[in-house]
Scaffold this active site. Structure first.
Site, mmCIF file in Angstrom:
data_model
loop_
_atom_site.group_PDB
_atom_site.id
_atom_site.type_symbol
_atom_site.label_atom_id
_atom_site.label_comp_id
_atom_site.label_asym_id
_atom_site.label_seq_id
_atom_site.Cartn_x
_atom_site.Cartn_y
_atom_site.Cartn_z
ATOM 1 N N GLY A 45 1.045 -1.176 0.048
ATOM 2 C CA GLY A 45 0.248 0.060 -0.088
ATOM 3 C C GLY A 45 0.900 1.243 0.041
ATOM 4 O O GLY A 45 2.077 1.271 0.474
ATOM 5 N N GLN A 50 3.326 9.963 1.575
ATOM 6 C CA GLN A 50 4.441 9.273 1.365
ATOM 7 C C GLN A 50 5.171 9.700 -0.077
ATOM 8 O O GLN A 50 6.358 9.384 0.018
ATOM 9 C CB GLN A 50 4.193 7.592 1.400
ATOM 10 C CG GLN A 50 3.814 7.379 2.653
ATOM 11 C CD GLN A 50 3.605 5.644 2.781
ATOM 12 O OE1 GLN A 50 2.509 5.353 2.350
ATOM 13 N NE2 GLN A 50 4.457 4.988 3.213
ATOM 14 N N CYS A 92 6.329 -0.734 6.443
ATOM 15 C CA CYS A 92 5.957 0.934 5.987
ATOM 16 C C CYS A 92 7.097 1.236 5.044
ATOM 17 O O CYS A 92 8.262 1.188 5.540
ATOM 18 C CB CYS A 92 5.781 1.620 7.190
ATOM 19 S SG CYS A 92 4.867 3.343 6.436
ATOM 20 N N LEU A 93 6.692 1.538 3.834
ATOM 21 C CA LEU A 93 7.848 2.020 2.792
ATOM 22 C C LEU A 93 8.422 3.193 3.510
ATOM 23 O O LEU A 93 9.547 3.444 3.083
ATOM 24 C CB LEU A 93 7.246 2.376 1.463
ATOM 25 C CG LEU A 93 6.583 1.151 0.666
ATOM 26 C CD1 LEU A 93 5.913 1.658 -0.554
ATOM 27 C CD2 LEU A 93 7.627 0.143 0.777
ATOM 28 N N HIS A 134 -3.887 1.031 7.382
ATOM 29 C CA HIS A 134 -2.592 1.703 7.652
ATOM 30 C C HIS A 134 -2.659 2.920 6.772
ATOM 31 O O HIS A 134 -1.932 3.816 7.005
ATOM 32 C CB HIS A 134 -1.444 0.390 7.211
ATOM 33 C CG HIS A 134 -0.106 0.941 7.137
ATOM 34 N ND1 HIS A 134 0.744 0.232 7.979
ATOM 35 C CD2 HIS A 134 0.601 1.936 6.623
ATOM 36 C CE1 HIS A 134 1.941 0.917 7.908
ATOM 37 N NE2 HIS A 134 1.837 1.785 6.893
ATOM 38 N N GLU A 135 -2.871 2.678 5.414
ATOM 39 C CA GLU A 135 -2.815 3.910 4.583
ATOM 40 C C GLU A 135 -3.968 5.106 4.904
ATOM 41 O O GLU A 135 -3.400 6.288 4.829
ATOM 42 C CB GLU A 135 -3.264 3.243 2.969
ATOM 43 C CG GLU A 135 -2.138 2.252 2.566
ATOM 44 C CD GLU A 135 -0.839 2.577 2.871
ATOM 45 O OE1 GLU A 135 -0.053 3.641 2.907
ATOM 46 O OE2 GLU A 135 -0.077 1.699 3.050
ATOM 47 N N HIS A 138 -2.239 7.227 7.485
ATOM 48 C CA HIS A 138 -1.042 7.994 6.587
ATOM 49 C C HIS A 138 -1.790 9.238 6.259
ATOM 50 O O HIS A 138 -1.471 10.377 6.375
ATOM 51 C CB HIS A 138 -0.462 7.448 5.568
ATOM 52 C CG HIS A 138 0.917 6.624 5.822
ATOM 53 N ND1 HIS A 138 1.892 7.192 6.475
ATOM 54 C CD2 HIS A 138 1.206 5.351 5.547
ATOM 55 C CE1 HIS A 138 2.848 5.950 6.433
ATOM 56 N NE2 HIS A 138 2.106 5.137 5.824
HETATM 57 ZN ZN ZN Z 1 3.093 3.136 5.830
#
Ligand code: ZN
Length: 172
Positions: A45, A50, A92-93, A134-135, A138
């Site tokens: 995701g 991000q 997480c990226l 999760h997204e 963000h």
């Molecule tokens: Zn993340």
């Protein structure tokens, strides 16, 4: 086009993304680029913050290489959560090399818009449910470390500082 993924320490990750009010070719292009960026980074995701864009846009794909399942999401709102919860080792990226178990509702029902502005209501289960939650966090400026217990966060302190120091912080 592949975007640069912002890492922990970049102030944009703490900001709230704005609602999309116009569905145009720019939005479609951003979503396409986000998918490309997410696949290139082997992510499940990605939220627009991000990649430095403060719009309520998310891409997820919890499918496999053989049968991908890309979903493009605009202005998501969780309208129902299951009482049952699931613990999952999340990554997480924006936090390279950190994974940690996070507890979230197992199933969520989400109202959102597709890239053409059509309203959708979809139930997310399994990894897709974890990814969308999760997204959406963000988009609200919430990071997965905010959902960890204080002790776990202290244990990760050194790693977090390393990411912060190496992240290229753009002066605001
Ligand atoms: Zn993340």
């Amino acid at each position: 086009m592949i975007y640069e993924i912002r890492k922990y320490g970049d102030p944009i990750l703490k900001k709230k993304a704005e609602l999309v009010t116009e569905f145009n070719s720019e939005i479609k292009e951003i979503l396409d680029n986000m998918l490309e960026t997410m696949y290139a980074a082997n992510g499940v995701g990605l939220a627009a913050n991000q990649v430095g864009i403060l719009k309520q846009l998310i891409t997820i794909d919890a499918g496999t290489k053989e049968s991908p399942r890309p979903i493009k999401i605009v202005n998501p709102v969780i309208i129902e959560k299951s009482k049952e919860k699931t613990e999952y080792e999340e990554g997480c990226l924006s936090f390279p090399e950190i994974t940690e178990k996070i507890v979230r509702p197992s199933i969520v029902k989400v109202k959102f818009y597709d890239q053409d502005g059509n309203e959708k209501i979809m139930e997310f289960t399994g990894l897709e449910s974890i990814a969308i939650q999760h997204e959406i966090d963000h988009l609200n400026g919430i990071l997965f470390i905010n959902r960890m217990s204080p002790i776990k966060r202290i244990m990760l302190d050194k790693k977090l500082k390393e990411i912060k120091n190496s992240s290229k912080i753009k002066a605001k």
